[in-house]
Scaffold this motif. Sequence first.
Motif, PDB file in Angstrom:
ATOM      1  N   LEU A 102       0.818  -1.245  -0.155  1.00  0.00           N
ATOM      2  CA  LEU A 102      -0.083   0.044   0.073  1.00  0.00           C
ATOM      3  C   LEU A 102       0.901   1.232   0.067  1.00  0.00           C
ATOM      4  O   LEU A 102       1.770   1.320   0.784  1.00  0.00           O
ATOM      5  CB  LEU A 102      -0.964   0.083   1.217  1.00  0.00           C
ATOM      6  N   ILE A 103       0.795   1.943  -1.015  1.00  0.00           N
ATOM      7  CA  ILE A 103       1.712   3.244  -1.071  1.00  0.00           C
ATOM      8  C   ILE A 103       1.031   4.407  -0.372  1.00  0.00           C
ATOM      9  O   ILE A 103      -0.031   4.779  -0.489  1.00  0.00           O
ATOM     10  CB  ILE A 103       1.771   3.637  -2.590  1.00  0.00           C
ATOM     11  N   LYS A 104       1.727   5.161   0.213  1.00  0.00           N
ATOM     12  CA  LYS A 104       1.421   6.486   1.107  1.00  0.00           C
ATOM     13  C   LYS A 104       1.413   7.472   0.291  1.00  0.00           C
ATOM     14  O   LYS A 104       2.152   7.686  -0.882  1.00  0.00           O
ATOM     15  CB  LYS A 104       2.580   6.694   1.910  1.00  0.00           C
ATOM     16  N   PRO A 105       0.441   8.346   0.393  1.00  0.00           N
ATOM     17  CA  PRO A 105      -0.361   8.649   1.522  1.00  0.00           C
ATOM     18  C   PRO A 105      -1.892   7.642   1.090  1.00  0.00           C
ATOM     19  O   PRO A 105      -2.093   7.413  -0.237  1.00  0.00           O
ATOM     20  CB  PRO A 105      -0.883  10.200   1.456  1.00  0.00           C
ATOM     21  N   PHE A 106      -2.577   7.267   1.933  1.00  0.00           N
ATOM     22  CA  PHE A 106      -3.706   6.262   1.746  1.00  0.00           C
ATOM     23  C   PHE A 106      -4.603   6.747   2.645  1.00  0.00           C
ATOM     24  O   PHE A 106      -4.373   7.241   3.939  1.00  0.00           O
ATOM     25  CB  PHE A 106      -3.411   4.630   1.739  1.00  0.00           C
ATOM     26  N   SER A 107      -5.917   6.648   2.456  1.00  0.00           N
ATOM     27  CA  SER A 107      -6.928   6.777   3.281  1.00  0.00           C
ATOM     28  C   SER A 107      -7.296   5.669   4.382  1.00  0.00           C
ATOM     29  O   SER A 107      -6.690   4.382   4.101  1.00  0.00           O
ATOM     30  CB  SER A 107      -8.440   6.767   2.548  1.00  0.00           C
ATOM     31  N   GLN A 108      -8.179   5.902   5.412  1.00  0.00           N
ATOM     32  CA  GLN A 108      -8.599   4.765   6.243  1.00  0.00           C
ATOM     33  C   GLN A 108      -9.087   3.701   5.448  1.00  0.00           C
ATOM     34  O   GLN A 108      -9.092   2.425   5.681  1.00  0.00           O
ATOM     35  CB  GLN A 108      -9.609   5.289   7.429  1.00  0.00           C
TER      36      GLN A 108
END
Length: 222
Positions: A102-108
């Motif tokens: 999972l690549i930052k930034p990401f949501s909840q």
Amino acid sequence: MIKVLIVDDDFMVAKVHAGFIQRTPGFDVVGVAHTGAQAIAETGRLMPDLVLLDIHLPDINGLDLMQKLRTAAPELDVLVISAAREVDTVRKALRGGIVHYLIKPFSQTDLQERLEHYRNAYLSLASSKEVAEQSDVNRVFGMERTDRPLPKGCSVETLKLVEAALQEAAGDLSAAEVAVQLGTSRVSARRYLEYLYDEGALEVRLKYGAGRPERRYVLKGA
């Protein structure tokens, strides 16, 4: 409950991720580490099921850290969370046996979707079932068949009601019991149940008595 260890060098980011995880049913944050050395020590002490692993750590590359963590906890699963976008980095992570990247930034929502997939797909292989079906493997690799048509005469709305009845049940249910709850015929209820079984969503338990054994259905992992 799935025990999670967060490994991230940024204290505030780790705190935000912990909040995301704590709001996801079935998961519990048991620890946080900000360096590779701390991660190894905490993994050996806490024996988490899953590590959320950042790649950029002050004392070691996260991908090099993975094998050290698995030496401390051989059954450990790893979900990489990182701002690193280089294709070679992603490939190396995949070869290391991660469950997702999972690549930052990401949501909840992004994180919760990955966690729920991990919970539903990977942990289904840790059930009492000794032999995996192709549908079990498909779920792990995100290859579920979602375009298979429903049996003739069946509707999506009724299928959802059948699934809800199974989710609310304290144990397994027969086609006759589902039919009574939904107000349908036993034949119709069994058609939906067998469809879900063929899709790999249910397990069948046979209840023996007089005559033919009764087929009873339960959601996988329940």
